[in-house]
Design a protein around this motif. Structure first.
Motif, PDB file in Angstrom:
ATOM      1  N   ASN A  51     -10.439   3.026  -1.997  1.00 27.97           N
ATOM      2  CA  ASN A  51     -10.074   2.989  -3.416  1.00 27.97           C
ATOM      3  C   ASN A  51     -10.297   4.345  -4.085  1.00 27.97           C
ATOM      4  N   GLN A  52     -11.412   4.992  -3.757  1.00 32.13           N
ATOM      5  CA  GLN A  52     -11.709   6.300  -4.341  1.00 32.13           C
ATOM      6  C   GLN A  52     -10.657   7.329  -3.929  1.00 32.13           C
ATOM      7  N   ILE A  53     -10.307   7.333  -2.655  1.00 31.39           N
ATOM      8  CA  ILE A  53      -9.329   8.305  -2.155  1.00 31.39           C
ATOM      9  C   ILE A  53      -7.927   7.988  -2.665  1.00 31.39           C
ATOM     10  N   TRP A  54      -7.616   6.709  -2.782  1.00 38.30           N
ATOM     11  CA  TRP A  54      -6.285   6.338  -3.290  1.00 38.30           C
ATOM     12  C   TRP A  54      -6.074   6.871  -4.709  1.00 38.30           C
ATOM     13  N   LEU A  55      -7.108   6.800  -5.526  1.00 40.84           N
ATOM     14  CA  LEU A  55      -7.022   7.343  -6.874  1.00 40.84           C
ATOM     15  C   LEU A  55      -6.980   8.865  -6.846  1.00 40.84           C
ATOM     16  N   ALA A  56      -7.804   9.466  -5.986  1.00 42.92           N
ATOM     17  CA  ALA A  56      -7.867  10.927  -5.918  1.00 42.92           C
ATOM     18  C   ALA A  56      -6.543  11.526  -5.457  1.00 42.92           C
ATOM     19  N   GLN A  57      -5.886  10.885  -4.481  1.00 49.85           N
ATOM     20  CA  GLN A  57      -4.675  11.468  -3.907  1.00 49.85           C
ATOM     21  C   GLN A  57      -3.481  11.415  -4.850  1.00 49.85           C
ATOM     22  N   GLN A  58      -3.637  10.774  -5.989  1.00 49.12           N
ATOM     23  CA  GLN A  58      -2.577  10.789  -6.991  1.00 49.12           C
ATOM     24  C   GLN A  58      -2.614  12.045  -7.858  1.00 49.12           C
ATOM     25  N   ASN A  59      -3.627  12.895  -7.632  1.00 46.04           N
ATOM     26  CA  ASN A  59      -3.767  14.143  -8.386  1.00 46.04           C
ATOM     27  C   ASN A  59      -3.439  15.347  -7.505  1.00 46.04           C
ATOM     28  N   GLU A  60      -2.850  16.373  -8.121  1.00 47.53           N
ATOM     29  CA  GLU A  60      -2.497  17.579  -7.370  1.00 47.53           C
ATOM     30  C   GLU A  60      -3.708  18.233  -6.725  1.00 47.53           C
ATOM     31  N   TRP A  61      -4.848  18.190  -7.428  1.00 40.32           N
ATOM     32  CA  TRP A  61      -6.016  18.906  -6.922  1.00 40.32           C
ATOM     33  C   TRP A  61      -6.461  18.400  -5.561  1.00 40.32           C
ATOM     34  N   PHE A  62      -6.174  17.158  -5.238  1.00 41.65           N
ATOM     35  CA  PHE A  62      -6.623  16.598  -3.960  1.00 41.65           C
ATOM     36  C   PHE A  62      -6.000  17.352  -2.782  1.00 41.65           C
ATOM     37  N   TYR A  63      -4.813  17.901  -2.992  1.00 41.08           N
ATOM     38  CA  TYR A  63      -4.079  18.564  -1.911  1.00 41.08           C
ATOM     39  C   TYR A  63      -4.287  20.076  -1.878  1.00 41.08           C
ATOM     40  N   SER A  64      -4.735  20.668  -2.992  1.00 34.92           N
ATOM     41  CA  SER A  64      -4.794  22.132  -3.045  1.00 34.92           C
ATOM     42  C   SER A  64      -6.155  22.693  -3.440  1.00 34.92           C
ATOM     43  N   SER A  65      -7.143  21.839  -3.662  1.00 39.17           N
ATOM     44  CA  SER A  65      -8.454  22.307  -4.103  1.00 39.17           C
ATOM     45  C   SER A  65      -9.489  22.217  -2.990  1.00 39.17           C
ATOM     46  N   ILE A  66     -10.568  22.963  -3.193  1.00 41.60           N
ATOM     47  CA  ILE A  66     -11.726  22.824  -2.328  1.00 41.60           C
ATOM     48  C   ILE A  66     -12.385  21.482  -2.633  1.00 41.60           C
ATOM     49  N   LEU A  67     -12.634  20.690  -1.611  1.00 37.15           N
ATOM     50  CA  LEU A  67     -13.302  19.405  -1.767  1.00 37.15           C
ATOM     51  C   LEU A  67     -14.712  19.503  -1.208  1.00 37.15           C
ATOM     52  N   ASP A  68     -15.658  18.923  -1.905  1.00 40.68           N
ATOM     53  CA  ASP A  68     -17.050  18.876  -1.434  1.00 40.68           C
ATOM     54  C   ASP A  68     -17.306  17.504  -0.821  1.00 40.68           C
ATOM     55  N   LEU A  69     -17.372  17.447   0.494  1.00 35.88           N
ATOM     56  CA  LEU A  69     -17.698  16.192   1.165  1.00 35.88           C
ATOM     57  C   LEU A  69     -19.216  16.071   1.243  1.00 35.88           C
ATOM     58  N   ASN A  70     -19.754  15.048   0.600  1.00 38.26           N
ATOM     59  CA  ASN A  70     -21.201  14.846   0.528  1.00 38.26           C
ATOM     60  C   ASN A  70     -21.609  13.763   1.523  1.00 38.26           C
ATOM     61  N   LEU A  71     -22.273  14.186   2.593  1.00 35.93           N
ATOM     62  CA  LEU A  71     -22.765  13.272   3.620  1.00 35.93           C
ATOM     63  C   LEU A  71     -24.286  13.249   3.553  1.00 35.93           C
ATOM     64  N   ASP A  72     -24.810  12.203   2.918  1.00 36.45           N
ATOM     65  CA  ASP A  72     -26.265  12.043   2.778  1.00 36.45           C
ATOM     66  C   ASP A  72     -26.913  13.280   2.143  1.00 36.45           C
ATOM     67  N   GLY A  73     -26.253  13.843   1.135  1.00 35.96           N
ATOM     68  CA  GLY A  73     -26.813  14.983   0.431  1.00 35.96           C
ATOM     69  C   GLY A  73     -26.422  16.334   0.994  1.00 35.96           C
ATOM     70  N   GLN A  74     -25.840  16.352   2.176  1.00 30.87           N
ATOM     71  CA  GLN A  74     -25.390  17.609   2.772  1.00 30.87           C
ATOM     72  C   GLN A  74     -23.910  17.793   2.456  1.00 30.87           C
ATOM     73  N   VAL A  75     -23.607  18.883   1.748  1.00 33.87           N
ATOM     74  CA  VAL A  75     -22.243  19.112   1.277  1.00 33.87           C
ATOM     75  C   VAL A  75     -21.505  20.074   2.199  1.00 33.87           C
ATOM     76  N   THR A  76     -20.296  19.688   2.577  1.00 34.55           N
ATOM     77  CA  THR A  76     -19.413  20.535   3.378  1.00 34.55           C
ATOM     78  C   THR A  76     -18.147  20.799   2.577  1.00 34.55           C
ATOM     79  N   LYS A  77     -17.801  22.064   2.408  1.00 31.80           N
ATOM     80  CA  LYS A  77     -16.593  22.422   1.670  1.00 31.80           C
ATOM     81  C   LYS A  77     -15.394  22.386   2.613  1.00 31.80           C
ATOM     82  N   VAL A  78     -14.341  21.680   2.190  1.00 29.14           N
ATOM     83  CA  VAL A  78     -13.183  21.471   3.058  1.00 29.14           C
ATOM     84  C   VAL A  78     -11.889  21.542   2.246  1.00 29.14           C
TER      85      VAL A  78
END
Length: 204
Positions: free
Chosen positions: A48-75
Motif C-alpha cells: 500500500n505504501q509503495i502503491w501510493l508512492a509510485q504515483q508520484n514522479e519523485w519515486f522514479y527520479s529521486s534518491i530513496l532512503d531505505l530504512n532497514l531496522d534503523g540502517q539507511v541505504t540510499k538507492v
C-alpha cells in the motif's frame, strides 16, 4: 537538489516463487537491493505504501532512503515489475547510490508558461513535447526531482533543444558531449497547416 524520501523495509530470508507469491498475497512486495561493494540483499516493502508512492514522479527520479531496522541505504529505483492487469506491483529493483560518485538517472521535464507564450496563445499553432524526460549525470546530492523548461517566449516555428535547457548546478546531460547529432529537440511549435502539409505525402 533532490529531496530524499524514507521508506521502511524489512529483511527477506525466504526466497523462491512460492515464497514471493505468499508475500504478495499478504500485501508485501519482494525486492532486491544491489550495487556498490556490498552483496545484494533481499527485502520486503509494504504494498500500500509503495502503491501510493509510485504515483508520484519523485519515486522514479529521486534518491530513496531505505530504512532497514534503523540502517539507511540510499538507492535509486531501477526496475518495477507490475501485474499485467491487476493493480499489483510484483517486484522492485533498487540500485545503491554512492554519495561521492556521479550517477545517471532519468529526470522528468516540466514545461512551464506554455499557455502564456505567443505559440500557446495562437489558435493555429501546435506545440509538441517531443521528450518527457531527460537523462542527466550528477552527484546524488545534486539530483533534481524534475527540470523546468520555460516556454514563455515560444513562438511559431521555434524549436527547443536539449542544449537550451537551463540545468541546475552540478547537473549535466551526457548526450550533449557526443556531438550535435545528439542534441535532440524537446519542444516544437508549428502552424497547423504546416503539420497537414508534412503529413500529406505520407497519406498519398
Amino acid at each position: 537538489m533532490s529531496k530524499t524520501h524514507e521508506i521502511k523495509v524489512t529483511a527477506r530470508d525466504v526466497q523462491g516463487k512460492g515464497a514471493s507469491r505468499r508475500l504478495r498475497h499478504a500485501g508485501v512486495i519482494p525486492a532486491v537491493v544491489y550495487g556498490g561493494e556490498a552483496a545484494p540483499i533481499n527485502i520486503n516493502l509494504d504494498h500500500n505504501q509503495i502503491w501510493l508512492a509510485q504515483q508520484n514522479e519523485w519515486f522514479y527520479s529521486s534518491i530513496l532512503d531505505l530504512n532497514l531496522d534503523g540502517q539507511v541505504t540510499k538507492v535509486l529505483l531501477r526496475d518495477m515489475q507490475r501485474h499485467p492487469f491487476k493493480q499489483l506491483i510484483i517486484h522492485l529493483d533498487f540500485l545503491r547510490v554512492n554519495e561521492n560518485e556521479a550517477l545517471t538517472a532519468n529526470v522528468p521535464l516540466h514545461f512551464v508558461n506554455e499557455d502564456t507564450s505567443p505559440a500557446g496563445k495562437a489558435a493555429d499553432v501546435v506545440v509538441t513535447h517531443e521528450l518527457k524526460e531527460v537523462t542527466v549525470s550528477c552527484l546524488p546530492k545534486d539530483l533534481p526531482e524534475s527540470i523546468d523548461v520555460d516556454l514563455g517566449e515560444l513562438k511559431a516555428g521555434d524549436v527547443i533543444y536539449l542544449s537550451d535547457i537551463k540545468l541546475p548546478k552540478g547537473v549535466e546531460i551526457p548526450a550533449l558531449a557526443q556531438g550535435k547529432d545528439h542534441d535532440d529537440a524537446i519542444v516544437t511549435a508549428k502552424h497547423g497547416k504546416e503539420d497537414a502539409a508534412d503529413e500529406a505525402p505520407a497519406a498519398e
